[in-house]
Scaffold this motif. Structure first.
Motif, short mmCIF file in Angstrom:
data_model
loop_
_atom_site.label_atom_id
_atom_site.label_comp_id
_atom_site.label_asym_id
_atom_site.label_seq_id
_atom_site.Cartn_x
_atom_site.Cartn_y
_atom_site.Cartn_z
N LYS A 1 4.57 0.05 -3.96
CA LYS A 1 4.43 1.41 -4.47
C LYS A 1 3.07 1.58 -5.15
O LYS A 1 2.42 0.60 -5.56
CB LYS A 1 5.57 1.73 -5.43
CG LYS A 1 5.59 0.88 -6.68
CD LYS A 1 6.66 1.35 -7.67
CE LYS A 1 8.05 1.24 -7.11
NZ LYS A 1 9.09 1.66 -8.08
N GLN B 1 -3.38 6.69 -8.04
CA GLN B 1 -2.52 7.87 -7.99
C GLN B 1 -3.32 9.16 -8.16
O GLN B 1 -3.17 10.11 -7.38
CB GLN B 1 -1.46 7.79 -9.10
CG GLN B 1 -0.24 6.98 -8.77
CD GLN B 1 0.83 7.13 -9.85
OE1 GLN B 1 0.89 8.15 -10.53
NE2 GLN B 1 1.66 6.12 -9.99
N ALA C 1 1.24 2.14 -8.07
CA ALA C 1 1.47 2.09 -9.51
C ALA C 1 0.18 2.30 -10.31
O ALA C 1 0.24 2.70 -11.48
CB ALA C 1 2.10 0.75 -9.89
N THR D 1 6.78 4.87 -3.75
CA THR D 1 6.45 5.97 -4.65
C THR D 1 6.90 7.26 -3.98
O THR D 1 6.62 7.49 -2.80
CB THR D 1 4.94 6.03 -4.90
OG1 THR D 1 4.54 4.86 -5.61
CG2 THR D 1 4.56 7.26 -5.73
N ASN E 1 7.84 7.11 -9.68
CA ASN E 1 7.86 5.68 -9.35
C ASN E 1 9.16 5.00 -9.78
O ASN E 1 9.24 3.77 -9.78
CB ASN E 1 6.67 4.96 -9.99
CG ASN E 1 5.51 4.80 -9.02
OD1 ASN E 1 5.72 4.66 -7.82
ND2 ASN E 1 4.29 4.83 -9.53
N VAL F 1 4.79 13.00 -8.90
CA VAL F 1 4.86 11.57 -8.55
C VAL F 1 6.00 10.91 -9.32
O VAL F 1 6.12 11.07 -10.53
CB VAL F 1 3.53 10.86 -8.88
CG1 VAL F 1 3.61 9.38 -8.50
CG2 VAL F 1 2.37 11.53 -8.14
#
Length: 406
Positions: free
Chosen positions: A292, A299, A294, A239, A232, A230
């Motif tokens: 995105k 996540q 975050a 993302t 960011n 991942v």
């Protein structure tokens, strides 16, 4: 009601024999459209060799490079185009949009196809192949073998063409089955599956021990190790997910259906050609708020779910059912209620290749704490030349590899 402009879907054959065919979809976007298109491609038995797609949330542009299954002697590209067109949202104004919405909300009619004939090796797969080629989806099935060597098969099916209510479509279906089964004496009937047939669709409950083994397995032991990264920082608005994993049948479909069910929107993606059996994917994604992803918890939940669905999209085991052996295959059901395409086709193909006869078969649903599963049950016939108790690992291995395209 899909978009009426044929240019929304373009199909361009490869320049040389064996080259992938390029399928381009250029139409208005809607939530889950990519997953729906990949599902249709999988239903047709095509493999996606690579793909590129992008969307701004209102319009999408997707290019798939696809190849037919090697066992397919011919392929109906026109039917594929029509199915993809039917999935494209309309851009012709509110009248057509409202009409399309009403059609989408209406579930397809369920029909019962019932036939009775003499049994033989590979019969169930041969019938399944005919139904698949005619663009039927098998929703439920009840297969029973009688002591005198005959078989009664009841398939609950839906028609992608929505024409099974016509006499012409019913006659064509029975004629195709009769042609394939030949001298085995087919009696074929098709009727609309009303409430009075509900009892025939009931699914036998799984024994608790079998359910624990099927759904309680640790997916971390899967041979498909998924590496998911991942980022960011690369994009100010998205993302970036980078995925590296073993190539397998339906991989792109599994990723897009999981993203859809987790409310993660993919704005841009690249599905690269495989290298030494592995795939690399780059996906630029956003949450439902258009930003995105975050939040660390969000996540972790999404990445954990995605790893599980990629590494173990299907479960395959053999259990004892009294003195007999029963093959169980399970796959997660989408939130939309749809199961995975072509599972019954692939399992019966694998069993046919091993020369194993199926005494009975069922398709049903099973619910666990966090999701619903589609479960396929096959009671296998014991044969002296192929003792099932000594071939369980071989059967599970062959079925798994056929399902995964390995």
């Amino acid at each position: 009601m899909g978009i009426l402009n044929d240019d929304a879907v373009l199909i361009e054959p490869g320049k040389n024999s064996g080259d992938p065919t390029m399928v381009t979809v250029n139409c208005p976007d809607e939530s889950g459209l990519g997953s729906t298109l990949c599902r249709i491609i999988l239903e047709f038995g095509l493999s996606i060799t690579k793909a590129d797609f992008s969307t701004d949330g209102r319009w999408c542009y997707i290019v798939f490079w696809v190849t037919p299954d090697i066992s397919s002697s011919r392929f109906d590209w026109d039917s594929l185009k029509n199915r993809l067109l039917s999935a494209c949202p309309s851009c012709l104004g509110s009248y057509y949009s409202s009409l399309q919405s009403s059609n989408v909300s209406k579930p397809p009619s369920l029909y019962l196809l019932k036939f009775f004939c003499r049994d033989r090796k590979g019969l169930l797969h041969d019938v399944t192949k005919v139904l698949t080629e005619l663009e039927f989806t098998i929703q439920r099935v009840k297969v029973t073998t009688t002591p005198d060597g005959r078989v009664l098969d009841m398939f609950f099916i839906t028609d992608a063409m929505d024409l099974l209510h016509t006499k012409q479509r019913q006659t064509k279906t029975c004629d195709h089955l009769t042609a394939v089964l030949g001298e085995h004496g087919v009696s074929c009937e098709i009727e609309l599956a009303g409430p009075e047939l509900e009892s025939l669709q009931r699914f036998s409950a799984l024994p608790p021990e079998a359910a624990d083994e099927l759904f309680g397995s640790d997916v971390s032991s899967s041979t498909n190790k998924v590496v998911l990264t991942v980022d960011n920082h690369l994009s100010p608005a998205h993302t970036l997910l980078h995925i590296n994993c073993i190539d397998q049948k339906g991989l792109f479909y599994d990723i897009l259906r999981t993203s859809k069910d987790c409310d993660v929107h993919i704005a841009y993606g690249r599905f690269s050609s495989k290298v030494k059996g592995y795939r690399n994917l780059d996906l630029f994604v956003r949450g439902t708020d258009g930003k995105k992803i975050a939040d660390p918890k969000h996540q972790d939940n999404f990445c954990s779910r995605l790893k599980e669905e990629i590494s173990c999209p299907l479960r395959v085991i053999i259990v004892n059912r009294g003195p007999d052996s029963e093959l169980l295959v399970a796959n997660p059901v989408e939130l939309s209620g749809k199961g995975r395409p072509r599972v019954f086709y692939d399992v019966t193909l694998a069993l046919k290749s091993l020369g194993i006869c199926i005494f009975s078969a069922e398709i049903g649903r099973h619910s666990t704490l966090d999701r619903q599963w589609e479960v396929y049950r096959f009671l296998l016939e014991e044969r002296r030349e192929f003792p099932l108790d000594r071939a369980r690992n071989q059967i599970v291995d062959r079925v798994t590899k056929t399902l995964m395209g390995w």
